[in-house]
Design an enzyme around this catalytic site. Structure first.
Site, PDB file in Angstrom:
ATOM      1  N   PHE A  15       0.823  -1.223   0.000  1.00 58.85           N
ATOM      2  CA  PHE A  15       0.000   0.000   0.000  1.00 58.85           C
ATOM      3  C   PHE A  15       0.859   1.276   0.000  1.00 58.85           C
ATOM      4  N   ILE A  16       1.610   1.506   1.073  1.00 57.57           N
ATOM      5  CA  ILE A  16       2.359   2.767   1.162  1.00 57.57           C
ATOM      6  C   ILE A  16       3.538   2.738   0.184  1.00 57.57           C
ATOM      7  N   THR A  39       3.864 -10.866  -1.271  1.00 58.65           N
ATOM      8  CA  THR A  39       2.966 -11.659  -0.427  1.00 58.65           C
ATOM      9  C   THR A  39       1.538 -11.293  -0.818  1.00 58.65           C
ATOM     10  N   THR A 103       9.617 -11.627   9.037  1.00 62.95           N
ATOM     11  CA  THR A 103       9.883 -10.521   8.105  1.00 62.95           C
ATOM     12  C   THR A 103      10.317  -9.251   8.842  1.00 62.95           C
ATOM     13  N   THR A 137       6.188   2.607  12.793  1.00 62.29           N
ATOM     14  CA  THR A 137       4.810   2.922  13.161  1.00 62.29           C
ATOM     15  C   THR A 137       4.714   3.591  14.531  1.00 62.29           C
ATOM     16  N   ASP A 138       3.645   4.340  14.736  1.00 57.85           N
ATOM     17  CA  ASP A 138       3.393   4.936  16.062  1.00 57.85           C
ATOM     18  C   ASP A 138       2.993   3.873  17.090  1.00 57.85           C
ATOM     19  N   GLU A 139       2.615   2.664  16.598  1.00 58.31           N
ATOM     20  CA  GLU A 139       2.123   1.631  17.532  1.00 58.31           C
ATOM     21  C   GLU A 139       3.211   1.154  18.482  1.00 58.31           C
ATOM     22  N   TYR A 163       2.455  -7.520  16.268  1.00 61.71           N
ATOM     23  CA  TYR A 163       2.897  -6.632  15.178  1.00 61.71           C
ATOM     24  C   TYR A 163       3.758  -5.502  15.725  1.00 61.71           C
ATOM     25  N   LYS A 167       7.771  -4.599  15.201  1.00 57.31           N
ATOM     26  CA  LYS A 167       8.247  -3.318  14.637  1.00 57.31           C
ATOM     27  C   LYS A 167       9.183  -2.627  15.642  1.00 57.31           C
ATOM     28  N   TYR A 220     -15.163  -2.951  15.997  1.00 58.58           N
ATOM     29  CA  TYR A 220     -14.667  -3.668  17.175  1.00 58.58           C
ATOM     30  C   TYR A 220     -15.053  -2.919  18.462  1.00 58.58           C
ATOM     31  N   ARG A 227      -7.822   6.760  16.341  1.00 50.45           N
ATOM     32  CA  ARG A 227      -6.617   6.703  15.507  1.00 50.45           C
ATOM     33  C   ARG A 227      -6.375   8.083  14.908  1.00 50.45           C
ATOM     34  N   ASN A 262     -13.148   5.496  15.820  1.00 48.01           N
ATOM     35  CA  ASN A 262     -13.464   4.556  14.735  1.00 48.01           C
ATOM     36  C   ASN A 262     -14.923   4.677  14.287  1.00 48.01           C
ATOM     37  N   GLY A 297      -6.361  -6.921  23.371  1.00 46.49           N
ATOM     38  CA  GLY A 297      -5.276  -5.956  23.611  1.00 46.49           C
ATOM     39  C   GLY A 297      -5.412  -4.676  22.808  1.00 46.49           C
TER      40      GLY A 297
HETATM   41  P1  NAD Z   1       1.435  -3.629   3.260  1.00 47.68           P
HETATM   42  O1  NAD Z   1       1.113  -4.836   4.073  1.00 47.68           O
HETATM   43  O2  NAD Z   1       0.393  -3.028   2.389  1.00 47.68           O
HETATM   44  O3  NAD Z   1       2.698  -3.933   2.316  1.00 47.68           O
HETATM   45  C1  NAD Z   1       3.813  -4.641   2.763  1.00 47.68           C
HETATM   46  C2  NAD Z   1       4.668  -5.000   1.554  1.00 47.68           C
HETATM   47  O4  NAD Z   1       5.825  -5.721   2.025  1.00 47.68           O
HETATM   48  C3  NAD Z   1       3.958  -5.915   0.555  1.00 47.68           C
HETATM   49  O5  NAD Z   1       4.188  -5.460  -0.769  1.00 47.68           O
HETATM   50  C4  NAD Z   1       4.603  -7.281   0.783  1.00 47.68           C
HETATM   51  O6  NAD Z   1       4.619  -8.099  -0.384  1.00 47.68           O
HETATM   52  C5  NAD Z   1       6.012  -6.878   1.201  1.00 47.68           C
HETATM   53  N1  NAD Z   1       6.679  -7.920   2.001  1.00 47.68           N
HETATM   54  C6  NAD Z   1       6.170  -8.597   3.064  1.00 47.68           C
HETATM   55  N2  NAD Z   1       7.071  -9.497   3.511  1.00 47.68           N
HETATM   56  C7  NAD Z   1       8.182  -9.352   2.737  1.00 47.68           C
HETATM   57  C8  NAD Z   1       9.455  -9.990   2.715  1.00 47.68           C
HETATM   58  N3  NAD Z   1       9.771 -10.962   3.591  1.00 47.68           N
HETATM   59  N4  NAD Z   1      10.368  -9.594   1.801  1.00 47.68           N
HETATM   60  C9  NAD Z   1      10.053  -8.618   0.897  1.00 47.68           C
HETATM   61  N5  NAD Z   1       8.854  -8.002   0.857  1.00 47.68           N
HETATM   62  C10 NAD Z   1       7.937  -8.362   1.767  1.00 47.68           C
HETATM   63  O7  NAD Z   1       2.001  -2.565   4.300  1.00 47.68           O
HETATM   64  P2  NAD Z   1       1.830  -0.979   4.329  1.00 47.68           P
HETATM   65  O8  NAD Z   1       0.572  -0.639   5.013  1.00 47.68           O
HETATM   66  O9  NAD Z   1       2.113  -0.458   2.981  1.00 47.68           O
HETATM   67  O10 NAD Z   1       3.024  -0.621   5.325  1.00 47.68           O
HETATM   68  C11 NAD Z   1       4.339  -0.395   4.836  1.00 47.68           C
HETATM   69  C12 NAD Z   1       5.259  -0.098   5.999  1.00 47.68           C
HETATM   70  O11 NAD Z   1       4.789   1.047   6.691  1.00 47.68           O
HETATM   71  C13 NAD Z   1       5.330  -1.202   7.053  1.00 47.68           C
HETATM   72  O12 NAD Z   1       6.657  -1.297   7.501  1.00 47.68           O
HETATM   73  C14 NAD Z   1       4.403  -0.727   8.153  1.00 47.68           C
HETATM   74  O13 NAD Z   1       4.826  -1.231   9.407  1.00 47.68           O
HETATM   75  C15 NAD Z   1       4.603   0.764   8.071  1.00 47.68           C
HETATM   76  N6  NAD Z   1       3.462   1.593   8.513  1.00 47.68           N
HETATM   77  C16 NAD Z   1       2.207   1.380   8.016  1.00 47.68           C
HETATM   78  C17 NAD Z   1       1.154   2.229   8.386  1.00 47.68           C
HETATM   79  C18 NAD Z   1      -0.250   2.039   7.854  1.00 47.68           C
HETATM   80  O14 NAD Z   1      -1.165   2.714   8.318  1.00 47.68           O
HETATM   81  N7  NAD Z   1      -0.487   1.157   6.889  1.00 47.68           N
HETATM   82  C19 NAD Z   1       1.395   3.282   9.280  1.00 47.68           C
HETATM   83  C20 NAD Z   1       2.693   3.457   9.785  1.00 47.68           C
HETATM   84  C21 NAD Z   1       3.717   2.616   9.365  1.00 47.68           C
HETATM   85  O1  DAU Z   2      -0.932   3.301  13.641  1.00 48.45           O
HETATM   86  C1  DAU Z   2      -0.249   2.816  12.520  1.00 48.45           C
HETATM   87  C2  DAU Z   2      -0.741   1.437  12.190  1.00 48.45           C
HETATM   88  O2  DAU Z   2      -2.040   1.597  11.631  1.00 48.45           O
HETATM   89  C3  DAU Z   2       0.166   0.688  11.226  1.00 48.45           C
HETATM   90  O3  DAU Z   2       1.413   0.478  11.835  1.00 48.45           O
HETATM   91  C4  DAU Z   2      -0.443  -0.660  10.831  1.00 48.45           C
HETATM   92  O4  DAU Z   2       0.364  -1.294   9.853  1.00 48.45           O
HETATM   93  C5  DAU Z   2      -1.821  -0.385  10.246  1.00 48.45           C
HETATM   94  O5  DAU Z   2      -2.444  -1.605   9.924  1.00 48.45           O
HETATM   95  C6  DAU Z   2      -2.676   0.407  11.222  1.00 48.45           C
HETATM   96  O6  DAU Z   2      -2.987  -0.391  12.396  1.00 48.45           O
HETATM   97  P1  DAU Z   2      -4.450  -0.358  13.080  1.00 48.45           P
HETATM   98  O7  DAU Z   2      -4.637  -1.599  13.832  1.00 48.45           O
HETATM   99  O8  DAU Z   2      -4.699   0.931  13.756  1.00 48.45           O
HETATM  100  O9  DAU Z   2      -5.338  -0.354  11.708  1.00 48.45           O
HETATM  101  P2  DAU Z   2      -6.683  -1.156  11.293  1.00 48.45           P
HETATM  102  O10 DAU Z   2      -7.108  -0.568   9.998  1.00 48.45           O
HETATM  103  O11 DAU Z   2      -6.496  -2.623  11.367  1.00 48.45           O
HETATM  104  O12 DAU Z   2      -7.688  -0.714  12.423  1.00 48.45           O
HETATM  105  C7  DAU Z   2      -7.972   0.648  12.676  1.00 48.45           C
HETATM  106  C8  DAU Z   2      -8.932   0.693  13.853  1.00 48.45           C
HETATM  107  O13 DAU Z   2     -10.192   0.146  13.441  1.00 48.45           O
HETATM  108  C9  DAU Z   2      -8.495  -0.124  15.045  1.00 48.45           C
HETATM  109  O14 DAU Z   2      -8.865   0.556  16.220  1.00 48.45           O
HETATM  110  C10 DAU Z   2      -9.274  -1.425  14.924  1.00 48.45           C
HETATM  111  C11 DAU Z   2     -10.560  -0.985  14.245  1.00 48.45           C
HETATM  112  N1  DAU Z   2     -11.205  -1.974  13.345  1.00 48.45           N
HETATM  113  C12 DAU Z   2     -10.446  -2.549  12.376  1.00 48.45           C
HETATM  114  C13 DAU Z   2     -10.999  -3.467  11.520  1.00 48.45           C
HETATM  115  C14 DAU Z   2     -10.158  -4.129  10.431  1.00 48.45           C
HETATM  116  C15 DAU Z   2     -12.550  -2.260  13.475  1.00 48.45           C
HETATM  117  O15 DAU Z   2     -13.245  -1.702  14.340  1.00 48.45           O
HETATM  118  N2  DAU Z   2     -13.094  -3.166  12.618  1.00 48.45           N
HETATM  119  C16 DAU Z   2     -12.379  -3.807  11.652  1.00 48.45           C
HETATM  120  O16 DAU Z   2     -12.952  -4.656  10.918  1.00 48.45           O
END
Ligand code: NAD
Ligand code: DAU
Length: 361
Positions: A15-16, A39, A103, A137-139, A163, A167, A220, A227, A262, A297
């Site tokens: 995604f990012i 993946t 990973t 991540t901020d998590e 997760y 991280k 949930y 968030r 949420n 959690g």
């Molecule tokens: P995503 O799950 O959409 O993408 C992850 C990518 O990593 C995929 O393309 C996958 O194929 C690749 N990947 C997974 N395992 C691998 C491996 N062993 N070797 C090579 N490639 C591999 O994740 P995202 O939401 O795009 O997040 C990207 C990064 O940003 C992550 O490190 C995540 O922790 C961080 N992040 C995400 C968010 C968010 O809200 N999505 C917020 C803050 C930080």
């Molecule tokens: O804060 C940064 C993080 O944000 C990233 O590091 C993670 O990669 C990313 O997945 C995201 O984590 P969250 O757990 O916050 O995101 P998610 O979209 O899974 O959930 C957002 C909020 O919504 C969380 O409080 C859980 C809730 N939720 C999520 C799902 C999937 C629901 O209530 N229902 C749902 O079906």
């Protein structure tokens, strides 16, 4: 710093990562090596618009594969690495944490070790100007109460899910490689992203697609968790700012200053869809909201203090949450073919695994 030579991006089909690759090609347009295992979360279709661009090369590679990483570094001689690759979904880490440890920890370690060996052989000025940017991540900071101050770069780590623990471990490894070996690292800790190409296991795309299809919207717990939302393009511009002007060894928090409950996010999505894709026979989509069993959690609240990145690098987000969410809903409505393609057997299996019990009467 100027980027003229190759930049190596890991996880650039996710995604990012794919948003970053596309915006890099649009803004800087210098060579980019995209290393991704592809993946379930990695999707080459995200990169269709740069498929034929000779400046972009996508290589399928596991970041845990030492030999492959070593040979890619030797062949492509990158001047910087931007490390996105990770297992990223909290709910999956609760059901099956193994891949997260592999990973996020082992993979980051492998990348650091091979990068160190490559970097130590560089001569000046390439050695000093090299950068390893770790996207985190901020998590890692844990959970806030309603009146707690926002996470800053000095907030103590307190990860709560497999997760975020994985991280946090990767962040510590990056810190250690700077402290011990002098590797010029940068770490970013960002809040929740949303926008185009997000895999529909995460809250916003899952709710958009379920609402569109008249399926229940599984909130949930009581939906009061908060968030801080950041439009993905703003995350990409922040990463470019840190890469270009960040101080090696430093960490930078990135956020959207858009805290939302949420339940409010989900009702806004319902209202946007009622306006943009009305279905008068069904009535308001808010009726689809279903409170389900909470995430174990479940962190209550995240909030980010962005004063360091604003002060030092002059970065602030460009998009507001309401307009960014509208753009995101529009994007999914316009890309239902993309959605259909990624809804493979694996995706359906995940939805069954995560929601069957939660939604059971
Ligand atoms: P995503 O799950 O959409 O993408 C992850 C990518 O990593 C995929 O393309 C996958 O194929 C690749 N990947 C997974 N395992 C691998 C491996 N062993 N070797 C090579 N490639 C591999 O994740 P995202 O939401 O795009 O997040 C990207 C990064 O940003 C992550 O490190 C995540 O922790 C961080 N992040 C995400 C968010 C968010 O809200 N999505 C917020 C803050 C930080
Ligand atoms: O804060 C940064 C993080 O944000 C990233 O590091 C993670 O990669 C990313 O997945 C995201 O984590 P969250 O757990 O916050 O995101 P998610 O979209 O899974 O959930 C957002 C909020 O919504 C969380 O409080 C859980 C809730 N939720 C999520 C799902 C999937 C629901 O209530 N229902 C749902 O079906």
């Amino acid at each position: 710093m100027n980027f003229t030579d190759t930049v190596l991006v890991t996880g650039g089909a996710g995604f990012i990562g794919s948003n970053f690759v596309l915006s890099w090609m649009e803004t800087l347009g210098t060579p980019l090596l995209n290393v991704d295992l592809l993946t379930y979360a990695g999707n080459p279709a995200n990169l269709e618009s740069v498929e034929a661009d000779p400046r972009h090369l996508l290589v399928r590679c596991d970041i845990c594969d030492t030999d492959h990483i070593t040979s890619l570094l030797a062949e492509h001689r990158p001047q910087a690495i931007v490390h996105f690759a990770a297992e990223s979904h909290v709910d999956r880490s609760i059901i099956a944490p193994d891949a997260f440890l592999r990973t996020n920890i082992q993979g980051t370690f492998t990348l650091l070790e091979q990068t160190k060996a490559y970097w130590q052989e560089l001569s000046e000025p390439d050695r000093s100007s090299f950068r390893f940017l770790h996207v985190s991540t901020d998590e890692v900071y844990g959970s806030l109460g309603p009146d707690d101050p926002a996470f800053s770069e000095t907030t103590a780590y307190a990860p709560n899910s497999p997760y975020s623990a994985s991280k946090a471990a990767s962040d510590h490894l990056v810190r250690a490689y700077h402290h011990t070996f002098g590797l010029p690292t940068l770490t970013t800790n960002c809040s929740n992203n949303y926008g185009p190409f997000q895999f529909p296991e995460k809250l916003i795309p899952l709710m958009i697609l379920h609402a569109l299809e008249g399926k229940s919207l599984p909130v949930y717990g009581d939906g009061s968790n908060v968030r801080d939302w950041l439009f993905v393009e703003d995350h990409c511009s922040a990463i470019r700012a840190v890469l270009e002007r960040g101080r090696p060894g430093e960490t930078y928090n990135i956020g959207g200053s858009s805290e939302r409950k949420n339940l409010d996010v989900v009702t806004t999505i319902c209202d946007l869809l009622d306006e943009m894709k009305p279905d008068p026979a069904q009535g308001s989509r808010r009726r689809l909201i279903t409170f389900v069993k909470d995430r174990p959690g479940h962190d209550q609240r995240y909030a980010i203090d962005t004063s360091k990145i604003a002060r030092e690098l002059g970065w602030t987000p460009a998009e507001r949450f309401e307009s960014g969410l509208r753009r995101t809903v529009r994007w999914y409505l316009d890309h239902l073919e993309w959605v259909e393609k990624i809804r493979s057997g694996e995706y359906l299996k995940w939805i069954e695994e995560n929601y069957a019990e939660r939604l059971a009467p």
